[in-house]
Write an enzyme that holds these catalytic residues in place. Sequence first.
Site, PDB file in Angstrom:
ATOM      1  N   SER A 139      -8.892 -20.808   3.564  1.00 55.45           N
ATOM      2  CA  SER A 139      -9.191 -20.372   2.187  1.00 55.45           C
ATOM      3  C   SER A 139     -10.379 -19.418   2.195  1.00 55.45           C
ATOM      4  O   SER A 139     -11.249 -19.508   3.071  1.00 55.45           O
ATOM      5  CB  SER A 139      -9.541 -21.591   1.333  1.00 55.45           C
ATOM      6  OG  SER A 139     -10.037 -21.189   0.079  1.00 55.45           O
ATOM      7  N   TYR A 172     -15.055 -28.810  -0.030  1.00 49.49           N
ATOM      8  CA  TYR A 172     -13.764 -28.196   0.334  1.00 49.49           C
ATOM      9  C   TYR A 172     -14.016 -26.928   1.155  1.00 49.49           C
ATOM     10  O   TYR A 172     -13.395 -26.729   2.210  1.00 49.49           O
ATOM     11  CB  TYR A 172     -13.015 -27.862  -0.960  1.00 49.49           C
ATOM     12  CG  TYR A 172     -11.752 -27.053  -0.810  1.00 49.49           C
ATOM     13  CD1 TYR A 172     -10.561 -27.649  -0.393  1.00 49.49           C
ATOM     14  CD2 TYR A 172     -11.725 -25.691  -1.130  1.00 49.49           C
ATOM     15  CE1 TYR A 172      -9.385 -26.904  -0.285  1.00 49.49           C
ATOM     16  CE2 TYR A 172     -10.560 -24.948  -1.027  1.00 49.49           C
ATOM     17  CZ  TYR A 172      -9.392 -25.553  -0.604  1.00 49.49           C
ATOM     18  OH  TYR A 172      -8.241 -24.814  -0.495  1.00 49.49           O
TER      19      TYR A 172
HETATM   20  N1  LIG Z   1      -3.684 -22.728  -4.574  1.00 51.42           N
HETATM   21  C1  LIG Z   1      -4.749 -22.021  -4.244  1.00 51.42           C
HETATM   22  O1  LIG Z   1      -5.354 -21.291  -5.081  1.00 51.42           O
HETATM   23  C2  LIG Z   1      -5.253 -22.057  -2.816  1.00 51.42           C
HETATM   24  C3  LIG Z   1      -6.358 -21.239  -2.500  1.00 51.42           C
HETATM   25  C4  LIG Z   1      -6.847 -21.251  -1.199  1.00 51.42           C
HETATM   26  C5  LIG Z   1      -6.239 -22.035  -0.240  1.00 51.42           C
HETATM   27  N2  LIG Z   1      -5.170 -22.823  -0.585  1.00 51.42           N
HETATM   28  C6  LIG Z   1      -4.568 -23.640   0.482  1.00 51.42           C
HETATM   29  O2  LIG Z   1      -3.183 -23.374   0.526  1.00 51.42           O
HETATM   30  C7  LIG Z   1      -2.505 -24.514   1.092  1.00 51.42           C
HETATM   31  C8  LIG Z   1      -1.288 -24.835   0.249  1.00 51.42           C
HETATM   32  O3  LIG Z   1      -1.738 -25.352  -1.001  1.00 51.42           O
HETATM   33  P1  LIG Z   1      -0.954 -25.161  -2.385  1.00 51.42           P
HETATM   34  O4  LIG Z   1      -1.777 -24.251  -3.222  1.00 51.42           O
HETATM   35  O5  LIG Z   1       0.475 -24.841  -2.121  1.00 51.42           O
HETATM   36  O6  LIG Z   1      -1.142 -26.592  -3.017  1.00 51.42           O
HETATM   37  P2  LIG Z   1      -0.149 -27.806  -3.323  1.00 51.42           P
HETATM   38  O7  LIG Z   1       1.131 -27.309  -3.926  1.00 51.42           O
HETATM   39  O8  LIG Z   1      -0.987 -28.758  -4.118  1.00 51.42           O
HETATM   40  O9  LIG Z   1       0.171 -28.402  -1.890  1.00 51.42           O
HETATM   41  C9  LIG Z   1      -0.722 -29.175  -1.159  1.00 51.42           C
HETATM   42  C10 LIG Z   1       0.135 -30.024  -0.254  1.00 51.42           C
HETATM   43  O10 LIG Z   1      -0.703 -30.715   0.666  1.00 51.42           O
HETATM   44  C11 LIG Z   1      -0.094 -31.964   0.874  1.00 51.42           C
HETATM   45  N3  LIG Z   1      -1.039 -32.963   1.371  1.00 51.42           N
HETATM   46  C12 LIG Z   1      -2.225 -33.336   0.846  1.00 51.42           C
HETATM   47  N4  LIG Z   1      -2.752 -34.332   1.573  1.00 51.42           N
HETATM   48  C13 LIG Z   1      -1.868 -34.591   2.573  1.00 51.42           C
HETATM   49  C14 LIG Z   1      -1.839 -35.520   3.636  1.00 51.42           C
HETATM   50  N5  LIG Z   1      -2.821 -36.416   3.834  1.00 51.42           N
HETATM   51  N6  LIG Z   1      -0.780 -35.497   4.487  1.00 51.42           N
HETATM   52  C15 LIG Z   1       0.227 -34.642   4.309  1.00 51.42           C
HETATM   53  N7  LIG Z   1       0.275 -33.737   3.310  1.00 51.42           N
HETATM   54  C16 LIG Z   1      -0.768 -33.723   2.454  1.00 51.42           C
HETATM   55  C17 LIG Z   1       0.413 -32.380  -0.495  1.00 51.42           C
HETATM   56  O11 LIG Z   1       1.391 -33.383  -0.302  1.00 51.42           O
HETATM   57  P3  LIG Z   1       1.705 -34.516  -1.406  1.00 51.42           P
HETATM   58  O12 LIG Z   1       2.721 -33.864  -2.286  1.00 51.42           O
HETATM   59  O13 LIG Z   1       2.211 -35.643  -0.580  1.00 51.42           O
HETATM   60  O14 LIG Z   1       0.407 -34.809  -2.112  1.00 51.42           O
HETATM   61  C18 LIG Z   1       0.968 -31.066  -0.996  1.00 51.42           C
HETATM   62  O15 LIG Z   1       2.317 -30.924  -0.663  1.00 51.42           O
HETATM   63  C19 LIG Z   1      -3.538 -25.625   1.165  1.00 51.42           C
HETATM   64  O16 LIG Z   1      -4.054 -25.707   2.487  1.00 51.42           O
HETATM   65  C20 LIG Z   1      -4.648 -25.136   0.233  1.00 51.42           C
HETATM   66  O17 LIG Z   1      -5.906 -25.680   0.602  1.00 51.42           O
HETATM   67  C21 LIG Z   1      -4.661 -22.847  -1.843  1.00 51.42           C
END
Ligand SMILES: NC(=O)c1ccc[n+]([C@@H]2O[C@H](COP(=O)([O-])OP(=O)(O)OC[C@H]3O[C@@H](n4cnc5c(N)ncnc54)[C@H](OP(=O)(O)O)[C@@H]3O)[C@@H](O)[C@H]2O)c1
Length: 244
Positions: free
Chosen positions: A136, A149
Site C-alpha cells: 500500500s 497498518y
Molecule cells: N482498498 C484500498 O483502498 C486499498 C489500498 C491500499 C492497499 N490495499 C490492499 O489491497 C489488498 C486487497 O484489499 P481489498 O481492497 O480488495 O479489500 P477487501 O475486499 O476487504 O479484501 C480483503 C481480503 O483479505 C482477506 N483476509 C483478511 N484477513 C485474512 C486472514 N487472516 N486470512 C485470509 N484472508 C484474510 C479477507 O477475507 P475475509 O473475507 O475472510 O475477511 C478479504 O477477502 C489488501 O492487501 C489491502 O491491504 C487496499
Amino acid sequence: MRKSVLILGAGSDVARALARELAQAGYDLQLAGRKVEELAKDARDLEIRFGIQSRALYFDALDLDTHQSFYEALKPRPMGVVAAFGLLGEEDLARHNQQEWLRIIHTNYTGCVSILTIAANNLEQSGEGFIVGISSVAGDRGRAANYVYGSAKAGLSAFLSGLRNRLHKRGVRVITVKPGFIKTKMTRELDLPPRLTASPEEAATDIFRAISKRKDVIYTRWIWRWIMLVIRNIPERVFKRLSI
Ligand SMILES: NC(=O)c1ccc[n+]([C@@H]2O[C@H](COP(=O)([O-])OP(=O)(O)OC[C@H]3O[C@@H](n4cnc5c(N)ncnc54)[C@H](OP(=O)(O)O)[C@@H]3O)[C@@H](O)[C@H]2O)c1
C-alpha cells in the site's frame, strides 16, 4: 503444460477482479481464503465462463502453523502466487488494544512473510514463476490516521524488495503493488476522492499488466507514484504538523 496461479485472500474485491483477468488469459486458479463456500462459487463461475480449472481452498493468514502443510498440499504446485489478503483494522482501537494492533500487523505483515517465504522457496527450485504482493502507499510514509497498518505495509514492501533481489537471479519475478485508494469492502465506510480512487477492475488490470510486462513495483492508480514522491519528500519538521 497448464499454468496454475494461487490467489491468497481470493475473496478480496481486487483479487476477484484479478482472478477474472487471469482466467481470461487461460491460467488455472486456486482460490484460497477463509470463506471457502463463497470461493467455491467463484471457482465454478470462472470454470464455466473461461473454460479453465479452478478450485477453492481454506487458508487463514493468521494461522501460521498451517502454512507449510497448506502449500505442500497444493496440486498442482502454482507457478504464480498472489497475496491479496489484508486488513485495515481499527486504528483508533489499535492505539489502546493490543489484540487489534497485533491483528493488523500479523495479517498484513507476518502472515504474508510466512506464506510467501514458503512460496518463494518452492518457486526458487522450479526456476520460474512470479509472486505478487499487494502492499500500500500507506507503507511509503507513516500517517497519524493509519500508522499501524502503514508500518505493516512498509515492512511488507521491504520484504518484497529483498525477495525480488534474492529471486531475480533464480528466474522468479516479484511484483510489489502499491494501491492508493480502491473502492472495495475495505474502504466502504470511507469517503474517497473519485479522481484518486480506482475500481477493483482498474486495479486488477494494472496488476495483470504488471505481471505480463515484468514490472517490479507499480502504483495503482499510477498518479500515486508522484503523489507519494511528494509526500515522502516533505521534511519531517513540516510533516509532523500536517493532517493528511
Ligand atoms: N482498498 C484500498 O483502498 C486499498 C489500498 C491500499 C492497499 N490495499 C490492499 O489491497 C489488498 C486487497 O484489499 P481489498 O481492497 O480488495 O479489500 P477487501 O475486499 O476487504 O479484501 C480483503 C481480503 O483479505 C482477506 N483476509 C483478511 N484477513 C485474512 C486472514 N487472516 N486470512 C485470509 N484472508 C484474510 C479477507 O477475507 P475475509 O473475507 O475472510 O475477511 C478479504 O477477502 C489488501 O492487501 C489491502 O491491504 C487496499
